[in-house]
Motif scaffolding. Sequence first.
Motif, PDB file in Angstrom:
ATOM      1  N   GLU A   1      -8.956  19.795  84.044  1.00  0.00           N
ATOM      2  CA  GLU A   1      -9.030  19.972  85.505  1.00  0.00           C
ATOM      3  C   GLU A   1      -8.144  18.981  86.265  1.00  0.00           C
ATOM      4  O   GLU A   1      -7.937  17.855  85.817  1.00  0.00           O
ATOM      5  CB  GLU A   1     -10.481  19.726  85.978  1.00  0.00           C
ATOM      6  N   SER A   2      -7.683  19.400  87.396  1.00  0.00           N
ATOM      7  CA  SER A   2      -7.063  18.546  88.434  1.00  0.00           C
ATOM      8  C   SER A   2      -5.758  17.857  88.066  1.00  0.00           C
ATOM      9  O   SER A   2      -5.272  17.038  88.835  1.00  0.00           O
ATOM     10  CB  SER A   2      -8.044  17.455  88.896  1.00  0.00           C
ATOM     11  N   ILE A   3      -5.217  18.109  86.886  1.00  0.00           N
ATOM     12  CA  ILE A   3      -3.928  17.493  86.546  1.00  0.00           C
ATOM     13  C   ILE A   3      -2.809  18.438  86.992  1.00  0.00           C
ATOM     14  O   ILE A   3      -2.841  19.623  86.668  1.00  0.00           O
ATOM     15  CB  ILE A   3      -3.823  17.209  85.027  1.00  0.00           C
ATOM     16  N   PRO A   4      -1.861  17.912  87.781  1.00  0.00           N
ATOM     17  CA  PRO A   4      -0.786  18.800  88.253  1.00  0.00           C
ATOM     18  C   PRO A   4      -0.044  19.459  87.100  1.00  0.00           C
ATOM     19  O   PRO A   4       0.181  18.838  86.054  1.00  0.00           O
ATOM     20  CB  PRO A   4       0.147  17.846  89.017  1.00  0.00           C
ATOM     21  N   VAL A   5       0.303  20.713  87.321  1.00  0.00           N
ATOM     22  CA  VAL A   5       0.996  21.498  86.305  1.00  0.00           C
ATOM     23  C   VAL A   5       2.397  21.837  86.821  1.00  0.00           C
ATOM     24  O   VAL A   5       2.550  22.252  87.967  1.00  0.00           O
ATOM     25  CB  VAL A   5       0.221  22.813  86.023  1.00  0.00           C
ATOM     26  N   ILE A   6       3.394  21.603  85.982  1.00  0.00           N
ATOM     27  CA  ILE A   6       4.747  22.037  86.333  1.00  0.00           C
ATOM     28  C   ILE A   6       5.133  23.140  85.361  1.00  0.00           C
ATOM     29  O   ILE A   6       5.212  22.915  84.149  1.00  0.00           O
ATOM     30  CB  ILE A   6       5.766  20.878  86.244  1.00  0.00           C
ATOM     31  N   ALA A   7       5.317  24.338  85.887  1.00  0.00           N
ATOM     32  CA  ALA A   7       5.722  25.465  85.034  1.00  0.00           C
ATOM     33  C   ALA A   7       7.235  25.610  85.140  1.00  0.00           C
ATOM     34  O   ALA A   7       7.786  25.649  86.234  1.00  0.00           O
ATOM     35  CB  ALA A   7       5.036  26.740  85.487  1.00  0.00           C
ATOM     36  N   VAL A   8       7.893  25.641  83.991  1.00  0.00           N
ATOM     37  CA  VAL A   8       9.354  25.702  83.979  1.00  0.00           C
ATOM     38  C   VAL A   8       9.831  27.013  83.356  1.00  0.00           C
ATOM     39  O   VAL A   8       9.392  27.375  82.259  1.00  0.00           O
ATOM     40  CB  VAL A   8       9.928  24.506  83.174  1.00  0.00           C
ATOM     41  N   ASP A   9      10.688  27.720  84.075  1.00  0.00           N
ATOM     42  CA  ASP A   9      11.306  28.946  83.535  1.00  0.00           C
ATOM     43  C   ASP A   9      10.287  30.076  83.338  1.00  0.00           C
ATOM     44  O   ASP A   9      10.495  30.940  82.499  1.00  0.00           O
ATOM     45  CB  ASP A   9      12.040  28.620  82.210  1.00  0.00           C
ATOM     46  N   CYS A  10       9.197  30.045  84.091  1.00  0.00           N
ATOM     47  CA  CYS A  10       8.152  31.069  83.959  1.00  0.00           C
ATOM     48  C   CYS A  10       8.104  31.921  85.224  1.00  0.00           C
ATOM     49  O   CYS A  10       7.906  31.390  86.312  1.00  0.00           O
ATOM     50  CB  CYS A  10       6.781  30.428  83.754  1.00  0.00           C
ATOM     51  N   ALA A  11       8.285  33.237  85.058  1.00  0.00           N
ATOM     52  CA  ALA A  11       8.354  34.115  86.220  1.00  0.00           C
ATOM     53  C   ALA A  11       6.994  34.345  86.880  1.00  0.00           C
ATOM     54  O   ALA A  11       6.912  34.583  88.076  1.00  0.00           O
ATOM     55  CB  ALA A  11       8.958  35.457  85.825  1.00  0.00           C
ATOM     56  N   ASP A  12       5.935  34.266  86.109  1.00  0.00           N
ATOM     57  CA  ASP A  12       4.602  34.439  86.688  1.00  0.00           C
ATOM     58  C   ASP A  12       3.577  33.716  85.814  1.00  0.00           C
ATOM     59  O   ASP A  12       3.905  33.206  84.749  1.00  0.00           O
ATOM     60  CB  ASP A  12       4.253  35.928  86.842  1.00  0.00           C
ATOM     61  N   LYS A  13       2.344  33.707  86.300  1.00  0.00           N
ATOM     62  CA  LYS A  13       1.283  32.956  85.617  1.00  0.00           C
ATOM     63  C   LYS A  13       0.998  33.443  84.205  1.00  0.00           C
ATOM     64  O   LYS A  13       0.551  32.692  83.352  1.00  0.00           O
ATOM     65  CB  LYS A  13      -0.006  33.050  86.444  1.00  0.00           C
ATOM     66  N   LYS A  14       1.269  34.737  83.982  1.00  0.00           N
ATOM     67  CA  LYS A  14       1.008  35.302  82.651  1.00  0.00           C
ATOM     68  C   LYS A  14       1.921  34.687  81.591  1.00  0.00           C
ATOM     69  O   LYS A  14       1.605  34.670  80.413  1.00  0.00           O
ATOM     70  CB  LYS A  14       1.252  36.817  82.672  1.00  0.00           C
ATOM     71  N   ARG A  15       3.085  34.213  82.024  1.00  0.00           N
ATOM     72  CA  ARG A  15       4.074  33.689  81.067  1.00  0.00           C
ATOM     73  C   ARG A  15       3.635  32.352  80.473  1.00  0.00           C
ATOM     74  O   ARG A  15       4.059  31.997  79.382  1.00  0.00           O
ATOM     75  CB  ARG A  15       5.445  33.535  81.750  1.00  0.00           C
ATOM     76  N   VAL A  16       2.828  31.590  81.229  1.00  0.00           N
ATOM     77  CA  VAL A  16       2.305  30.345  80.642  1.00  0.00           C
ATOM     78  C   VAL A  16       1.075  30.755  79.847  1.00  0.00           C
ATOM     79  O   VAL A  16       0.293  31.560  80.301  1.00  0.00           O
ATOM     80  CB  VAL A  16       1.953  29.280  81.709  1.00  0.00           C
ATOM     81  N   VAL A  17       0.927  30.252  78.673  1.00  0.00           N
ATOM     82  CA  VAL A  17      -0.121  30.792  77.805  1.00  0.00           C
ATOM     83  C   VAL A  17      -1.493  30.154  78.048  1.00  0.00           C
ATOM     84  O   VAL A  17      -2.417  30.378  77.289  1.00  0.00           O
ATOM     85  CB  VAL A  17       0.272  30.665  76.322  1.00  0.00           C
ATOM     86  N   TYR A  18      -1.613  29.387  79.116  1.00  0.00           N
ATOM     87  CA  TYR A  18      -2.874  28.686  79.374  1.00  0.00           C
ATOM     88  C   TYR A  18      -3.477  29.129  80.699  1.00  0.00           C
ATOM     89  O   TYR A  18      -2.776  29.638  81.572  1.00  0.00           O
ATOM     90  CB  TYR A  18      -2.635  27.175  79.418  1.00  0.00           C
ATOM     91  N   ASP A  19      -4.785  28.916  80.843  1.00  0.00           N
ATOM     92  CA  ASP A  19      -5.451  29.170  82.116  1.00  0.00           C
ATOM     93  C   ASP A  19      -5.381  27.884  82.933  1.00  0.00           C
ATOM     94  O   ASP A  19      -5.871  26.832  82.499  1.00  0.00           O
ATOM     95  CB  ASP A  19      -6.928  29.545  81.904  1.00  0.00           C
ATOM     96  N   ILE A  20      -4.767  27.981  84.099  1.00  0.00           N
ATOM     97  CA  ILE A  20      -4.618  26.791  84.946  1.00  0.00           C
ATOM     98  C   ILE A  20      -5.825  26.707  85.877  1.00  0.00           C
ATOM     99  O   ILE A  20      -6.107  27.661  86.606  1.00  0.00           O
ATOM    100  CB  ILE A  20      -3.311  26.865  85.769  1.00  0.00           C
ATOM    101  N   PRO A  21      -6.570  25.577  85.836  1.00  0.00           N
ATOM    102  CA  PRO A  21      -7.747  25.455  86.709  1.00  0.00           C
ATOM    103  C   PRO A  21      -7.345  25.606  88.182  1.00  0.00           C
ATOM    104  O   PRO A  21      -6.240  25.205  88.561  1.00  0.00           O
ATOM    105  CB  PRO A  21      -8.251  24.033  86.437  1.00  0.00           C
ATOM    106  N   THR A  22      -8.240  26.168  88.981  1.00  0.00           N
ATOM    107  CA  THR A  22      -7.900  26.451  90.383  1.00  0.00           C
ATOM    108  C   THR A  22      -7.644  25.180  91.191  1.00  0.00           C
ATOM    109  O   THR A  22      -6.969  25.215  92.206  1.00  0.00           O
ATOM    110  CB  THR A  22      -9.007  27.283  91.073  1.00  0.00           C
ATOM    111  N   ASN A  23      -8.215  24.059  90.745  1.00  0.00           N
ATOM    112  CA  ASN A  23      -7.981  22.822  91.498  1.00  0.00           C
ATOM    113  C   ASN A  23      -6.745  22.037  91.040  1.00  0.00           C
ATOM    114  O   ASN A  23      -6.513  20.919  91.493  1.00  0.00           O
ATOM    115  CB  ASN A  23      -9.233  21.929  91.473  1.00  0.00           C
ATOM    116  N   SER A  24      -5.952  22.597  90.135  1.00  0.00           N
ATOM    117  CA  SER A  24      -4.726  21.918  89.700  1.00  0.00           C
ATOM    118  C   SER A  24      -3.540  22.400  90.532  1.00  0.00           C
ATOM    119  O   SER A  24      -3.271  23.602  90.576  1.00  0.00           O
ATOM    120  CB  SER A  24      -4.427  22.224  88.231  1.00  0.00           C
ATOM    121  N   PRO A  25      -2.841  21.480  91.196  1.00  0.00           N
ATOM    122  CA  PRO A  25      -1.632  21.927  91.900  1.00  0.00           C
ATOM    123  C   PRO A  25      -0.587  22.428  90.911  1.00  0.00           C
ATOM    124  O   PRO A  25      -0.463  21.878  89.808  1.00  0.00           O
ATOM    125  CB  PRO A  25      -1.139  20.662  92.618  1.00  0.00           C
ATOM    126  N   ILE A  26       0.119  23.472  91.293  1.00  0.00           N
ATOM    127  CA  ILE A  26       1.144  24.039  90.400  1.00  0.00           C
ATOM    128  C   ILE A  26       2.523  23.930  91.054  1.00  0.00           C
ATOM    129  O   ILE A  26       2.712  24.352  92.195  1.00  0.00           O
ATOM    130  CB  ILE A  26       0.880  25.540  90.114  1.00  0.00           C
TER     131      ILE A  26
END
Length: 323
Positions: A78-103
């Motif tokens: 929870e709550s750790i900022p996530v930086i997604a690189v080269d991913c067109a949408d959330k489905k491309r990252v293979v993890y569930d990002i908690p709603t309270n984590s900034p992306i």
Amino acid sequence: MSDWTKICSILAESKEAIILVHEKADGDCLGSALALAFSLHELGMKPVIYYPEEIPLVYRFLPGTEMLKIKAPGSLPESIPVIAVDCADKKRVVYDIPTNSPIINIDHHVSNDYFGTYNIVDTDAAAAGEIIYRILKDGGVRISPDMATCLYVAISTDTGSFSYSNITSETMKIASELLELGSDMNLIRENLYEKRPLSELLTIKAALANFCISEDGKLINCLLDFDTLNKDELIGADTDGLIGLLRATDGVEVALIFKEIEIGNVKVSLRSKSYVDVNIIAREFGGGGHSRAAGCTIKGNIHEIKDNVLKMVTPYLTGGINK
Ligand SMILES: [Mn+2]
């Protein structure tokens, strides 16, 4: 406020950052993620890049791979900022990002859906590595030789060694600056361009046994069913070389690979040479990508899927749509 300042302000509170790349990691997402991780490390942060399995063999020479951690798919802390690189949408990252984590979403795909809390999307960039380079340069961040190597690999792989139509003069300028910054060309050549896994050659062998080319020679495709792949343990093998080979055939405009990654689940890779926008076609089937390279995954019978995709592609070749 520069993008770098903004990123730093988002990360400031937690001192930690999770960097995510897309499934079937390639040189662009890995090189970009590593360069970014190096820069955050310099700031005294603890960046970690999560990936569900070992990264492909060809990229293990990249500097900084100790910052890559294998983590099974599932929820992120929870709550750790996530930086997604080269991913067109959330489905491309293979993890569930908690709603309270900034992306923070850093990408160059035209199909990007701006899923981030903060989005740095530039669809004119040939590679995510180009965007990362610009963010760091504009932010006054020192780019070390290791970072330059990572970014050079990112840009080089996404542009087919600076040959695809996505390159601009800006791409070449950045490559030149990366050379000056000390990117290790010998290391890159030996590992990236003069070393391929045997599984790739075996996949090419299997594919070429059954490829089909349309009567007018514009559309080429091949089918790799589950049993064929599974027999030789080729399910995870890279098909970039194969599809490049198919597309390079004289007169071919669109090349397709239908790869049954599990029974009833088919990954379709689409490439075009000069005028068909394969991103539009991939999107019809719930995927996406770029105009000359895209992909989608479709559930069902591999032969029916092939017929459906071919039906969708044919009008673009004969009717001159997008021509
Ligand atoms: Mn990319």
